[in-house]
Scaffold this motif. Structure first.
Motif, PDB file in Angstrom:
ATOM      1  N   ARG A 136      93.384   9.357  37.001  1.00  0.00           N
ATOM      2  CA  ARG A 136      92.478   8.383  36.406  1.00  0.00           C
ATOM      3  C   ARG A 136      91.622   9.029  35.319  1.00  0.00           C
ATOM      4  N   THR A 137      91.075  10.207  35.605  1.00  0.00           N
ATOM      5  CA  THR A 137      90.230  10.895  34.628  1.00  0.00           C
ATOM      6  C   THR A 137      91.042  11.326  33.421  1.00  0.00           C
ATOM      7  N   TYR A 138      92.230  11.860  33.646  1.00  0.00           N
ATOM      8  CA  TYR A 138      93.108  12.268  32.557  1.00  0.00           C
ATOM      9  C   TYR A 138      93.448  11.081  31.667  1.00  0.00           C
ATOM     10  N   ILE A 167      76.574  15.113  32.231  1.00  0.00           N
ATOM     11  CA  ILE A 167      76.510  15.442  33.659  1.00  0.00           C
ATOM     12  C   ILE A 167      75.071  15.739  34.068  1.00  0.00           C
ATOM     13  N   ALA A 168      74.291  16.333  33.163  1.00  0.00           N
ATOM     14  CA  ALA A 168      72.876  16.588  33.464  1.00  0.00           C
ATOM     15  C   ALA A 168      72.109  15.268  33.572  1.00  0.00           C
ATOM     16  N   ASP A 178      77.448   2.063  40.814  1.00  0.00           N
ATOM     17  CA  ASP A 178      78.270   2.266  42.005  1.00  0.00           C
ATOM     18  C   ASP A 178      79.721   1.912  41.702  1.00  0.00           C
ATOM     19  N   GLY A 179      80.578   2.216  42.649  1.00  0.00           N
ATOM     20  CA  GLY A 179      81.968   1.784  42.577  1.00  0.00           C
ATOM     21  C   GLY A 179      82.827   2.600  41.632  1.00  0.00           C
ATOM     22  N   ARG A 180      83.889   1.959  41.179  1.00  0.00           N
ATOM     23  CA  ARG A 180      84.894   2.648  40.379  1.00  0.00           C
ATOM     24  C   ARG A 180      84.338   3.171  39.060  1.00  0.00           C
ATOM     25  N   SER A 183      82.322   6.357  39.698  1.00  0.00           N
ATOM     26  CA  SER A 183      83.205   7.500  39.970  1.00  0.00           C
ATOM     27  C   SER A 183      83.825   8.025  38.690  1.00  0.00           C
ATOM     28  N   ALA A 184      84.285   7.113  37.836  1.00  0.00           N
ATOM     29  CA  ALA A 184      84.896   7.525  36.577  1.00  0.00           C
ATOM     30  C   ALA A 184      83.896   8.251  35.683  1.00  0.00           C
ATOM     31  N   LEU A 185      82.673   7.739  35.604  1.00  0.00           N
ATOM     32  CA  LEU A 185      81.659   8.375  34.766  1.00  0.00           C
ATOM     33  C   LEU A 185      81.329   9.785  35.248  1.00  0.00           C
ATOM     34  N   TRP A 186      81.196   9.962  36.552  1.00  0.00           N
ATOM     35  CA  TRP A 186      80.895  11.294  37.091  1.00  0.00           C
ATOM     36  C   TRP A 186      82.018  12.280  36.774  1.00  0.00           C
TER      37      TRP A 186
END
Length: 360
Positions: A136-138, A167-168, A178-180, A183-186
């Motif tokens: 997903r990240t790729y 990230i900071a 929250d949610g998908r 997760s993608a942003l992190w």
């Protein structure tokens, strides 16, 4: 925030350069071995020794920058074509198995077609599909790369340094949704520096930097990432970088910068690997079947458990084999991975529009 029990890899894995760079090939192979090792033993220190995901995203960024010398839409389509068919082939079996184990899919099953978000599933299949965060990240990095590369080339060094800012922000100012999407942003923020570092390597930016500056900044990033992981063990319950995104981002940034900079500074190419034909061949197979190894390795480790349970029922095996050892499971896992490479690896050839072969 998404699952960070990771250490995983594939798809810089997805595209291999036409002229082989054995240094990068070897790094990719080592990263895959480290992934399987981590998922077998769960060693918290593995990411400190070799941050495989940071390495893989940097290699992918280099290849993406190289490819984007051509038309961007064609490049993006080519990357998707290489990634999605192996994913669909693997996903067919995982989804079918979860259906037989009581899973009731909803409309979010669309993420099993194009994994722009984490694909859904049930607890029974979680160990198999939790690795999909990498794909997903790729995929998002591939889609964003034409824009990211243009922005990077406006001010290479400032953009590279600023790529650690997201990230900071997520860690200290705003935890994201929250949610998908969250997760993608992190995950994108955690590895953004490494991806753009690949651009910097391709464009020769690292070669032009002063060695003292590279060493100082890299060591500072390593120091901060390592300190943050160790100082926040109480909060996270571990110093495992895969559980601590901020530490992962900075440790990977420092580590991978040194690897990429050293390659150009000391002209490392590992061309001498050809003097060891078997090892050279193994590195070739790992690179040509990287997506297959990544996708199927967790299933291999899952299947190793009942297989070893059956071996306990044979008195001779019980007496002479170290069936209780994780190292034995590690070995069985690699035998099963080799089997998946032979049985399923041809899908990567089809995706790359090559003649299907058992081994490349």
């Amino acid at each position: 925030m998404g699952s960070h029990r990771r250490g995983g890899t594939a798809a810089a894995v997805v595209a291999a350069p036409s002229v082989r760079d054995r240094y990068f090939d070897t790094l990719r192979a080592v990263a895959l071995v480290r992934v399987v090792t981590y998922h077998t033993f769960g060693w918290a220190w593995a990411g400190l020794v070799f941050p495989s995901m940071g390495v893989m995203f940097a290699l992918a960024g280099t290849l993406m920058a190289r490819s984007l010398e051509g038309p961007a839409p064609k490049v993006v389509r080519g990357r998707l074509r290489r990634l999605l068919p192996p994913f669909w082939f693997w996903g067919f079996f995982v989804v079918l198995a979860m259906l037989f184990h009581g899973w009731m899919p909803g409309r979010q099953i669309v993420y099993w077609v194009v994994p722009l978000g984490d694909p859904p599933g049930n607890a029974w299949g979680a160990q198999a599909y939790e690795i999909l965060w990498y794909l997903r990240t790729y995929l998002w990095f591939v889609l964003l790369s034409p824009l990211l590369l243009k922005v990077f080339r406006l001010a290479p060094v400032p953009v590279l340094l600023a790529s650690l800012a997201p990230i900071a922000v997520l860690q200290f100012l705003w935890p994201g949704p929250d949610g998908r999407l969250g997760s993608a942003l992190w995950d994108l923020s955690t590895y953004l520096f490494c991806w753009i570092l690949g651009f910097a390597h391709r464009d020769g930016v690292l070669q032009r930097l002063r060695p003292a500056a590279v060493l100082l900044l890299s060591l500072a990033a390593l120091g901060y990432g390592g300190w943050y992981a160790l100082a926040h063990q109480g909060e996270y319950g571990t110093y495992d970088l895969d559980e601590i995104p901020l530490a992962q981002a900075f440790w990977s940034a420092g580590f991978v910068t040194l690897l990429m900079w050293a390659k150009e500074r000391f002209r490392i190419d590992f061309a001498g690997l050809t003097r060891f034909p078997r090892l050279d061949r193994l590195v070739t197979v790992f690179n040509a079947r990287a997506v297959t190894i990544y996708l199927w390795h967790e299933i291999a480790l899952i299947l190793a458990v009942p297989l070893i349970d059956r071996l306990w029922q044979v008195p001779a095996f019980e007496a002479y084999l170290p069936l209780e050892s994780q190292w034995f499971m590690f070995g069985v896992g690699w035998v099963l991975i080799a089997g998946f490479v032979l049985v399923c690896g041809w899908v990567e050839d089809v995706a790359a529009r090559k003649r299907p072969r058992l081994l490349p």
